[in-house]
Write a protein that holds these residues in place. Sequence first.
Motif, PDB file in Angstrom:
ATOM      1  N   SER A 181     -22.648 -75.269   6.297  1.00  0.00           N
ATOM      2  CA  SER A 181     -21.767 -74.443   5.480  1.00  0.00           C
ATOM      3  C   SER A 181     -22.348 -74.249   4.081  1.00  0.00           C
ATOM      4  O   SER A 181     -22.354 -73.137   3.543  1.00  0.00           O
ATOM      5  N   LEU A 182     -22.866 -75.323   3.490  1.00  0.00           N
ATOM      6  CA  LEU A 182     -23.461 -75.234   2.151  1.00  0.00           C
ATOM      7  C   LEU A 182     -24.642 -74.270   2.145  1.00  0.00           C
ATOM      8  O   LEU A 182     -24.773 -73.443   1.223  1.00  0.00           O
ATOM      9  N   ALA A 183     -25.492 -74.339   3.145  1.00  0.00           N
ATOM     10  CA  ALA A 183     -26.663 -73.450   3.207  1.00  0.00           C
ATOM     11  C   ALA A 183     -26.226 -71.988   3.215  1.00  0.00           C
ATOM     12  O   ALA A 183     -26.812 -71.152   2.516  1.00  0.00           O
ATOM     13  N   ILE A 184     -25.192 -71.682   3.976  1.00  0.00           N
ATOM     14  CA  ILE A 184     -24.682 -70.312   4.022  1.00  0.00           C
ATOM     15  C   ILE A 184     -24.100 -69.923   2.665  1.00  0.00           C
ATOM     16  O   ILE A 184     -24.377 -68.835   2.145  1.00  0.00           O
ATOM     17  N   ASN A 185     -23.315 -70.810   2.075  1.00  0.00           N
ATOM     18  CA  ASN A 185     -22.687 -70.494   0.792  1.00  0.00           C
ATOM     19  C   ASN A 185     -23.703 -70.330  -0.331  1.00  0.00           C
ATOM     20  O   ASN A 185     -23.518 -69.492  -1.219  1.00  0.00           O
ATOM     21  N   ILE A 186     -24.789 -71.089  -0.285  1.00  0.00           N
ATOM     22  CA  ILE A 186     -25.857 -70.915  -1.276  1.00  0.00           C
ATOM     23  C   ILE A 186     -26.506 -69.549  -1.093  1.00  0.00           C
ATOM     24  O   ILE A 186     -26.743 -68.825  -2.067  1.00  0.00           O
ATOM     25  N   LYS A 187     -26.772 -69.184   0.158  1.00  0.00           N
ATOM     26  CA  LYS A 187     -27.362 -67.870   0.450  1.00  0.00           C
ATOM     27  C   LYS A 187     -26.466 -66.742  -0.056  1.00  0.00           C
ATOM     28  O   LYS A 187     -26.943 -65.747  -0.599  1.00  0.00           O
ATOM     29  N   LEU A 188     -25.155 -66.920   0.092  1.00  0.00           N
ATOM     30  CA  LEU A 188     -24.194 -65.901  -0.331  1.00  0.00           C
ATOM     31  C   LEU A 188     -23.824 -66.014  -1.814  1.00  0.00           C
ATOM     32  O   LEU A 188     -23.100 -65.162  -2.327  1.00  0.00           O
ATOM     33  N   ASN A 189     -24.307 -67.060  -2.470  1.00  0.00           N
ATOM     34  CA  ASN A 189     -23.945 -67.350  -3.857  1.00  0.00           C
ATOM     35  C   ASN A 189     -22.430 -67.432  -4.038  1.00  0.00           C
ATOM     36  O   ASN A 189     -21.872 -66.922  -5.010  1.00  0.00           O
ATOM     37  N   ALA A 190     -21.760 -68.078  -3.081  1.00  0.00           N
ATOM     38  CA  ALA A 190     -20.304 -68.260  -3.108  1.00  0.00           C
ATOM     39  C   ALA A 190     -19.997 -69.539  -3.901  1.00  0.00           C
ATOM     40  O   ALA A 190     -19.826 -70.617  -3.329  1.00  0.00           O
ATOM     41  N   VAL A 191     -19.943 -69.398  -5.210  1.00  0.00           N
ATOM     42  CA  VAL A 191     -19.856 -70.538  -6.117  1.00  0.00           C
ATOM     43  C   VAL A 191     -18.647 -71.427  -5.818  1.00  0.00           C
ATOM     44  O   VAL A 191     -18.773 -72.656  -5.785  1.00  0.00           O
ATOM     45  N   ASP A 192     -17.492 -70.831  -5.585  1.00  0.00           N
ATOM     46  CA  ASP A 192     -16.295 -71.639  -5.314  1.00  0.00           C
ATOM     47  C   ASP A 192     -16.448 -72.454  -4.032  1.00  0.00           C
ATOM     48  O   ASP A 192     -16.071 -73.624  -3.974  1.00  0.00           O
ATOM     49  N   GLU A 193     -17.057 -71.858  -3.024  1.00  0.00           N
ATOM     50  CA  GLU A 193     -17.255 -72.568  -1.760  1.00  0.00           C
ATOM     51  C   GLU A 193     -18.357 -73.622  -1.880  1.00  0.00           C
ATOM     52  O   GLU A 193     -18.285 -74.677  -1.252  1.00  0.00           O
ATOM     53  N   ILE A 194     -19.367 -73.358  -2.696  1.00  0.00           N
ATOM     54  CA  ILE A 194     -20.411 -74.362  -2.944  1.00  0.00           C
ATOM     55  C   ILE A 194     -19.785 -75.595  -3.588  1.00  0.00           C
ATOM     56  O   ILE A 194     -20.065 -76.730  -3.188  1.00  0.00           O
ATOM     57  N   ALA A 195     -18.905 -75.371  -4.558  1.00  0.00           N
ATOM     58  CA  ALA A 195     -18.207 -76.489  -5.206  1.00  0.00           C
ATOM     59  C   ALA A 195     -17.376 -77.261  -4.185  1.00  0.00           C
ATOM     60  O   ALA A 195     -17.334 -78.502  -4.211  1.00  0.00           O
ATOM     61  N   ARG A 196     -16.728 -76.549  -3.262  1.00  0.00           N
ATOM     62  CA  ARG A 196     -15.950 -77.222  -2.208  1.00  0.00           C
ATOM     63  C   ARG A 196     -16.863 -78.043  -1.286  1.00  0.00           C
ATOM     64  O   ARG A 196     -16.523 -79.146  -0.892  1.00  0.00           O
ATOM     65  N   ASN A 197     -18.012 -77.462  -0.945  1.00  0.00           N
ATOM     66  CA  ASN A 197     -18.967 -78.200  -0.106  1.00  0.00           C
ATOM     67  C   ASN A 197     -19.383 -79.503  -0.780  1.00  0.00           C
ATOM     68  O   ASN A 197     -19.408 -80.556  -0.137  1.00  0.00           O
ATOM     69  N   TYR A 198     -19.701 -79.443  -2.060  1.00  0.00           N
ATOM     70  CA  TYR A 198     -20.099 -80.661  -2.776  1.00  0.00           C
ATOM     71  C   TYR A 198     -18.960 -81.670  -2.806  1.00  0.00           C
ATOM     72  O   TYR A 198     -19.177 -82.869  -2.629  1.00  0.00           O
ATOM     73  N   MET A 199     -17.731 -81.189  -3.019  1.00  0.00           N
ATOM     74  CA  MET A 199     -16.591 -82.104  -3.010  1.00  0.00           C
ATOM     75  C   MET A 199     -16.450 -82.761  -1.635  1.00  0.00           C
ATOM     76  O   MET A 199     -16.203 -83.963  -1.535  1.00  0.00           O
ATOM     77  N   LEU A 200     -16.624 -81.981  -0.574  1.00  0.00           N
ATOM     78  CA  LEU A 200     -16.531 -82.543   0.773  1.00  0.00           C
ATOM     79  C   LEU A 200     -17.638 -83.554   1.046  1.00  0.00           C
ATOM     80  O   LEU A 200     -17.403 -84.562   1.713  1.00  0.00           O
ATOM     81  N   PHE A 201     -18.838 -83.308   0.514  1.00  0.00           N
ATOM     82  CA  PHE A 201     -19.881 -84.336   0.618  1.00  0.00           C
ATOM     83  C   PHE A 201     -19.398 -85.617  -0.049  1.00  0.00           C
ATOM     84  O   PHE A 201     -19.602 -86.713   0.475  1.00  0.00           O
ATOM     85  N   GLY A 202     -18.766 -85.473  -1.215  1.00  0.00           N
ATOM     86  CA  GLY A 202     -18.223 -86.645  -1.901  1.00  0.00           C
ATOM     87  C   GLY A 202     -17.228 -87.397  -1.041  1.00  0.00           C
ATOM     88  O   GLY A 202     -17.274 -88.623  -0.933  1.00  0.00           O
ATOM     89  N   VAL A 203     -16.334 -86.657  -0.387  1.00  0.00           N
ATOM     90  CA  VAL A 203     -15.335 -87.277   0.489  1.00  0.00           C
ATOM     91  C   VAL A 203     -16.007 -87.979   1.663  1.00  0.00           C
ATOM     92  O   VAL A 203     -15.651 -89.108   2.024  1.00  0.00           O
ATOM     93  N   ILE A 204     -16.987 -87.310   2.262  1.00  0.00           N
ATOM     94  CA  ILE A 204     -17.695 -87.896   3.409  1.00  0.00           C
ATOM     95  C   ILE A 204     -18.356 -89.216   3.000  1.00  0.00           C
ATOM     96  O   ILE A 204     -18.218 -90.232   3.687  1.00  0.00           O
ATOM     97  N   TYR A 205     -19.041 -89.193   1.866  1.00  0.00           N
ATOM     98  CA  TYR A 205     -19.722 -90.415   1.408  1.00  0.00           C
ATOM     99  C   TYR A 205     -18.724 -91.481   0.959  1.00  0.00           C
ATOM    100  O   TYR A 205     -18.958 -92.675   1.173  1.00  0.00           O
ATOM    101  N   LEU A 206     -17.615 -91.065   0.369  1.00  0.00           N
ATOM    102  CA  LEU A 206     -16.577 -92.026  -0.012  1.00  0.00           C
ATOM    103  C   LEU A 206     -16.044 -92.732   1.230  1.00  0.00           C
ATOM    104  O   LEU A 206     -15.874 -93.952   1.244  1.00  0.00           O
ATOM    105  N   ASN A 207     -15.795 -91.969   2.282  1.00  0.00           N
ATOM    106  CA  ASN A 207     -15.310 -92.558   3.539  1.00  0.00           C
ATOM    107  C   ASN A 207     -16.327 -93.505   4.179  1.00  0.00           C
ATOM    108  O   ASN A 207     -15.954 -94.381   4.950  1.00  0.00           O
ATOM    109  N   LYS A 208     -17.602 -93.308   3.854  1.00  0.00           N
ATOM    110  CA  LYS A 208     -18.648 -94.196   4.369  1.00  0.00           C
ATOM    111  C   LYS A 208     -18.907 -95.355   3.400  1.00  0.00           C
ATOM    112  O   LYS A 208     -19.820 -96.146   3.623  1.00  0.00           O
TER     113      LYS A 208
END
Length: 186
Positions: A65-92
């Motif tokens: 999802s992040l790769a697609i959002n970077i390609k599209l320059n979808a800044v709001d979705e890129i920020a969401r992707n990074y937040m979700l990475f944070g959640v994934i790593y927090l859960n680990k």
Amino acid sequence: LEFKELREKAEEMLSFNPDSAKVYSEQLMQMAKDSKSDRLLAIALIMKLKTNDSAEDDLDLNKKSLAINIKLNAVDEIARNYMLFGVIYLNKADYTNAVNYFNKSLDISKKNKLYTLSKKNYRSLSTLYGLQEDYPKALQYALEALQLEKVSPNKNDKAFGHICLADYYDYTGNKNKIKIIDKDYG
């Protein structure tokens, strides 16, 4: 249902009916594939991640999802992707990576005035530092969330700083402060 309605329905269902959310998520994925839209596919991947039973797939889905959002320059979705990475790593319990990704998301969300996303990052960082018993940093982020209330035009953001403070007082064991916040804002 239209794609946007399906996304909202799936998000809504996550908390009280995960099985239905999965059905909507699968419909979103099929619609995205049928439409051949990268934007819709990136969003559908996130919904699949949120309804996924296997934590092992979460990183891969978010990376796609992040790769697609970077390609599209979808800044709001890129920020969401990074937040979700944070959640994934927090859960680990990988706190170093979690902090890194929450801060990346926070930087983007603050720069672009994505207040709702900023508040989620502040709360996540406050919680993360609370879990590590770094209470000064936990309080710092809770207070940042409180400051956000002053500038956010979103009425749902208005009480969020107080929720972060209540969380902080909860994990520091100060139940009396929670009662005051609950009385004033509950």
